[in-house]
Design a protein around this motif. Structure first.
Motif, PDB file in Angstrom:
ATOM      1  N   UNK A 147     -27.610 -10.485  33.759  1.00  0.00           N
ATOM      2  CA  UNK A 147     -27.014 -10.490  32.413  1.00  0.00           C
ATOM      3  C   UNK A 147     -27.961  -9.842  31.407  1.00  0.00           C
ATOM      4  N   UNK A 148     -29.273 -10.169  31.525  1.00  0.00           N
ATOM      5  CA  UNK A 148     -30.257  -9.559  30.608  1.00  0.00           C
ATOM      6  C   UNK A 148     -30.313  -8.047  30.792  1.00  0.00           C
ATOM      7  N   UNK A 149     -30.287  -7.583  32.047  1.00  0.00           N
ATOM      8  CA  UNK A 149     -30.298  -6.140  32.292  1.00  0.00           C
ATOM      9  C   UNK A 149     -29.058  -5.461  31.717  1.00  0.00           C
ATOM     10  N   UNK A 150     -27.908  -6.116  31.843  1.00  0.00           N
ATOM     11  CA  UNK A 150     -26.677  -5.549  31.283  1.00  0.00           C
ATOM     12  C   UNK A 150     -26.762  -5.465  29.765  1.00  0.00           C
ATOM     13  N   UNK A 151     -27.352  -6.498  29.155  1.00  0.00           N
ATOM     14  CA  UNK A 151     -27.504  -6.467  27.699  1.00  0.00           C
ATOM     15  C   UNK A 151     -28.437  -5.343  27.259  1.00  0.00           C
ATOM     16  N   UNK A 152     -29.552  -5.169  27.986  1.00  0.00           N
ATOM     17  CA  UNK A 152     -30.484  -4.086  27.652  1.00  0.00           C
ATOM     18  C   UNK A 152     -29.813  -2.721  27.791  1.00  0.00           C
ATOM     19  N   UNK A 153     -29.022  -2.568  28.855  1.00  0.00           N
ATOM     20  CA  UNK A 153     -28.318  -1.295  29.034  1.00  0.00           C
ATOM     21  C   UNK A 153     -27.327  -1.049  27.899  1.00  0.00           C
ATOM     22  N   UNK A 154     -26.617  -2.098  27.476  1.00  0.00           N
ATOM     23  CA  UNK A 154     -25.665  -1.945  26.374  1.00  0.00           C
ATOM     24  C   UNK A 154     -26.377  -1.594  25.074  1.00  0.00           C
ATOM     25  N   UNK A 155     -27.535  -2.249  24.830  1.00  0.00           N
ATOM     26  CA  UNK A 155     -28.287  -1.954  23.610  1.00  0.00           C
ATOM     27  C   UNK A 155     -28.790  -0.509  23.630  1.00  0.00           C
ATOM     28  N   UNK A 156     -29.329  -0.086  24.784  1.00  0.00           N
ATOM     29  CA  UNK A 156     -29.810   1.295  24.891  1.00  0.00           C
ATOM     30  C   UNK A 156     -28.682   2.287  24.644  1.00  0.00           C
ATOM     31  N   UNK A 157     -27.501   1.981  25.147  1.00  0.00           N
ATOM     32  CA  UNK A 157     -26.374   2.873  24.911  1.00  0.00           C
ATOM     33  C   UNK A 157     -26.023   2.974  23.439  1.00  0.00           C
TER      34      UNK A 157
ATOM     35  N   UNK B 273     -26.056   6.287  20.945  1.00  0.00           N
ATOM     36  CA  UNK B 273     -24.949   6.674  20.057  1.00  0.00           C
ATOM     37  C   UNK B 273     -25.439   6.820  18.615  1.00  0.00           C
ATOM     38  N   UNK B 274     -26.279   5.863  18.183  1.00  0.00           N
ATOM     39  CA  UNK B 274     -26.796   5.940  16.809  1.00  0.00           C
ATOM     40  C   UNK B 274     -27.660   7.185  16.619  1.00  0.00           C
ATOM     41  N   UNK B 275     -28.493   7.502  17.608  1.00  0.00           N
ATOM     42  CA  UNK B 275     -29.352   8.697  17.503  1.00  0.00           C
ATOM     43  C   UNK B 275     -28.517   9.959  17.406  1.00  0.00           C
ATOM     44  N   UNK B 276     -27.456  10.038  18.173  1.00  0.00           N
ATOM     45  CA  UNK B 276     -26.582  11.212  18.103  1.00  0.00           C
ATOM     46  C   UNK B 276     -25.925  11.331  16.731  1.00  0.00           C
TER      47      UNK B 276
END
Length: 294
Positions: free
Chosen positions: A209-219, A223-226
């Protein structure tokens, strides 16, 4: 002897005593004989009882609730069957499951007699037989079940036991209402191993679950950087918002990187510095540039 029969016998004996004292001893003897016959012949069954009666060794009748008369000496009440729902507890100790795990299982069976004649004549002791059949069926069920299924599917195990025991007791005039497994005890060593396994599974799930959350945050950061890359003004507004949020807390010194200040437009730069100095009476907000070492 039931209360009605006892009362009639007592009345007859008192009459016999009174007649013997005042009238005739022979007549008193007749009253005593009648009292004995009444005591032997007049029976009463409660609403939940059935009396199984044999006459000279053959089945004569099955009497239900109420008063009834039998012929003394010729008739014999061989069984009084209780047709109410009965409970019998039984267990299986150190029984091996299909995956060779020893378990102790406690269960209870609810049953009742639906045919008093069969219960009295088809088997010697139906109560003892039910206990033996229940224990045997429980061990057979445990031996054919996996430990995980036995622990999780209690309802299925109860239904299997009910059907197996009921099929064996039906010829005896006994109906099994339900069977309930009360407890499944495991060896302590196995309990510790299962506890560690469950803890490891929970830790694994938490990490996933923590890894999924980190992946979602990175995504979201991507998006924000773009968005900021295509809209510099949005990045400047975000920087101003960050400066404003940091100036809410009083009594703190805020260091703003010079690169961040230089990247802003002159108007935005002056506005940011004015906001910082206005909100912070004590700390100084100063653009910091690296010292020229050339």
């Amino acid at each position: 002897m039931n209360t009605i029969t006892s009362f009639l016998v007592l009345v007859l004996m008192l009459l016999g005593l009174a007649v013997g004292n005042w009238v005739s001893l022979y007549l008193a003897l007749a009253f005593f004989i009648v009292a004995v016959i009444v005591a032997m012949s007049l029976k009463m069954a409660n609403t939940w009882q059935k009396f199984v009666i044999l006459r000279m060794g053959k089945l004569q009748s099955v009497k239900g609730a109420g008063l009834f008369v039998i012929i003394p000496i010729l008739d014999n009440v061989i069984a009084i069957i209780d047709e109410r729902i009965q409970t019998t507890g039984f267990n299986a100790e150190q029984a091996l499951t299909r995956d060779t795990v020893p378990v102790n299982v406690d269960a209870i069976i609810f049953w009742h007699v639906h045919d008093a004649e069969k219960a009295a004549l088809a088997i010697t002791n139906y109560r003892s037989a039910i206990d033996q059949v229940a224990q045997t069926s429980l061990r057979e069920m445990i031996g054919s079940s996996m430990l995980a299924a036995l622990l999780s599917d209690r309802k299925d195990a109860d239904e299997r036991l009910k059907n197996e025991i009921g099929a064996k007791t039906l010829p005896w005039g006994i109906t099994v209402g339900s069977v309930e497994i009360r407890d499944v005890a495991l060896p302590e060593a196995l309990q510790d191993a299962m506890s560690r396994q469950a803890q490891a599974e929970r830790e694994k799930q938490a990490r996933v679950i923590l890894g999924s959350a980190e992946a979602a945050i990175a995504g979201k950061f991507v998006e924000a950087a773009e968005i900021y890359a295509g809209h510099p003004a949005a990045l400047q507004l975000r920087a101003m918002n960050i400066i404003y949020e940091t100036t809410k807390e009083r009594g703190a010194t805020i260091l703003i990187p010079s690169s961040m200040v230089d990247s802003m437009d002159p108007s935005v730069k002056s506005l940011a510095l004015s906001l910082a100095t206005k909100e912070m009476p004590f700390p100084e907000v100063a653009p910091h540039k690296a010292a020229d070492t050339g």
